[in-house]
Design a protein around this motif. Structure first.
Motif, short mmCIF file in Angstrom:
data_model
loop_
_atom_site.label_atom_id
_atom_site.label_comp_id
_atom_site.label_asym_id
_atom_site.label_seq_id
_atom_site.Cartn_x
_atom_site.Cartn_y
_atom_site.Cartn_z
N GLY A 4 0.83 -1.20 0.00
CA GLY A 4 0.00 0.00 0.00
C GLY A 4 0.86 1.25 0.00
N THR A 5 0.24 2.36 -0.38
CA THR A 5 0.97 3.62 -0.49
C THR A 5 1.61 4.00 0.84
OG1 THR A 5 -1.04 4.20 -1.61
CG2 THR A 5 0.70 5.83 -1.65
N GLU A 11 8.80 3.21 3.44
CA GLU A 11 10.05 2.66 2.88
C GLU A 11 10.94 3.81 2.38
OE1 GLU A 11 9.22 -0.42 0.03
OE2 GLU A 11 11.19 -0.21 -0.85
N ARG A 12 10.34 4.76 1.67
CA ARG A 12 11.11 5.92 1.19
C ARG A 12 11.65 6.72 2.35
NH1 ARG A 12 7.44 6.36 -2.85
NH2 ARG A 12 6.15 7.86 -1.76
N HIS A 13 10.79 6.89 3.36
CA HIS A 13 11.21 7.66 4.54
C HIS A 13 12.47 7.04 5.14
CE1 HIS A 13 11.03 9.68 8.46
NE2 HIS A 13 11.23 8.49 9.00
N TRP A 14 12.44 5.72 5.36
CA TRP A 14 13.56 5.08 6.05
C TRP A 14 14.80 5.03 5.16
CZ3 TRP A 14 13.76 4.94 11.01
CH2 TRP A 14 12.58 4.89 11.75
N ASP A 15 14.61 4.85 3.86
CA ASP A 15 15.78 4.90 2.97
C ASP A 15 16.45 6.28 3.05
OD1 ASP A 15 15.92 2.30 2.03
OD2 ASP A 15 14.71 2.69 0.24
N GLU A 16 15.61 7.34 3.11
CA GLU A 16 16.17 8.70 3.20
C GLU A 16 16.89 8.90 4.53
OE1 GLU A 16 12.77 10.60 0.34
OE2 GLU A 16 12.95 11.41 2.38
N VAL A 17 16.29 8.38 5.59
CA VAL A 17 16.91 8.52 6.92
C VAL A 17 18.31 7.89 6.91
CG1 VAL A 17 16.78 7.69 9.30
CG2 VAL A 17 14.76 8.70 8.22
N TYR A 18 18.38 6.67 6.37
CA TYR A 18 19.68 5.99 6.39
C TYR A 18 20.66 6.59 5.38
CZ TYR A 18 18.09 2.44 9.67
OH TYR A 18 17.66 1.80 10.81
N LEU A 77 12.49 -2.78 6.26
CA LEU A 77 11.82 -2.08 5.17
C LEU A 77 12.83 -1.39 4.26
CD1 LEU A 77 8.79 -1.73 4.68
CD2 LEU A 77 8.83 0.22 6.24
N SER A 78 13.96 -1.00 4.83
CA SER A 78 14.91 -0.16 4.10
C SER A 78 16.09 -0.97 3.56
CB SER A 78 15.43 0.94 5.04
OG SER A 78 16.58 1.54 4.49
N ALA A 79 16.17 -1.05 2.23
CA ALA A 79 17.33 -1.71 1.61
C ALA A 79 18.60 -0.93 1.92
CB ALA A 79 17.12 -1.79 0.09
N ALA A 80 18.49 0.40 2.03
CA ALA A 80 19.67 1.23 2.32
C ALA A 80 20.26 0.85 3.67
CB ALA A 80 19.27 2.71 2.30
N ALA A 81 19.39 0.58 4.65
CA ALA A 81 19.87 0.20 5.98
C ALA A 81 20.62 -1.13 5.92
CB ALA A 81 18.70 0.09 6.94
N LEU A 82 20.02 -2.09 5.23
CA LEU A 82 20.66 -3.41 5.17
C LEU A 82 21.99 -3.31 4.40
CD1 LEU A 82 17.61 -5.80 4.62
CD2 LEU A 82 18.65 -5.01 6.76
N ASP A 83 22.05 -2.45 3.39
CA ASP A 83 23.31 -2.30 2.63
C ASP A 83 24.44 -1.80 3.54
OD1 ASP A 83 22.23 -3.24 0.31
OD2 ASP A 83 21.88 -1.26 -0.59
#
Ligand SMILES: C[S@@+](CC[C@H](N)C(=O)[O-])C[C@H]1O[C@@H](n2cnc3c(N)ncnc32)[C@H](O)[C@@H]1O
Length: 216
Positions: A4-5, A11-18, A77-83
């Motif tokens: 869902g939106t 997901e975008r929020h957490w990618d930006e945070v990381y 949720l965040s691929a950036a965090a896992l990376d």
């Protein structure tokens, strides 16, 4: 991922945070996740499977690998965090299963002995998301397995990372799990923890342990 939106925005929020700050500068950063590690050592079957939901860029998998745990899954949720964690671990990252996904919609790949959540459940503010989380946790945990859930305490911050949170006492968290899955999660122990952020502020947490106690 087809979600869902609302969760796409999250997901975008957490990618930006990381993406915006070094992991060591995030308010929830811990050099050594001592409380989590101590509880996992106490409740896990030696070398048994552990899942860290909303694990972000936490150093918990590093500590678990060093401790001899060889069956570790980190979901976020965040691929950036896992990376960030994968880069930090280098070749050892291949010994961890990494899942980019929403914990409220996850299909567990196996029964886990320990479910670990530090500062994730408290971001779920809708009863439906909370119920879905509880259902996933039930499916992910082996009978007799333990869930370790750390949330902001009743006197903890009202927001984190610009998002509202639900604060819990150990009793309120136990009541919420009981409402979502009656007779499944028996409270085992709870402690208060005051986390010192990298900026020198303090945040009160409660850390509760539950045992999956229903019949398989
Ligand atoms: C405050 S951070 C804590 C990270 C980690 N547990 C730690 O202690 O360092 C919250 C984490 O939950 C993740 N998260 C938030 N909502 C989630 C969801 N619905 N499913 C999976 N992860 C989620 C975020 O991406 C973020 O990494």
């Amino acid at each position: 991922m087809n979600r869902g939106t609302g969760m796409d925005q999250q997901e975008r929020h957490w990618d930006e945070v990381y993406g915006a700050r070094a992991p060591e500068a995030l308010t929830w950063f811990e050099e050594v996740p001592e409380i989590s590690l101590g509880l996992i050592r106490r409740y896990a079957v030696p070398a048994g499977p552990v899942v860290d939901v909303g694990g972000g860029a936490s150093r918990l998998p590093d500590a678990l690998l060093a401790d001899g745990f060889g069956d570790i899954c980190v979901l976020d949720l965040s691929a950036a965090a896992l990376d960030i964690s994968k880069s930090r671990l280098g070749p050892a990252a291949s010994r961890v299963r990494w899942v980019v996904g929403d914990v409220t919609r996850w299909t567990p790949d196996k029964p886990y002995g320990v479910w670990h959540d530090r500062a994730v459940f408290h971001f779920l503010t809708s009863p439906a998301d909370q119920d879905n989380y509880i259902g996933v946790m039930r499916r992910a945990l082996a009978p007799g397995g333990h869930a370790i859930i750390a949330t902001f305490a009743e006197d903890g911050p009202e927001r984190c990372s610009n998002l509202p949170v639900v604060r819990y006492s150990p009793e309120a968290l136990a009541a919420r799990l009981e409402a979502g899955a009656p007779g499944v999660f028996a409270p085992v122990e709870a402690q208060r923890h005051v986390h010192a952020t990298p900026m020198g502020r303090t945040q009160a947490f409660q850390v509760s342990v539950f045992r999956r106690s229903d019949a398989p």
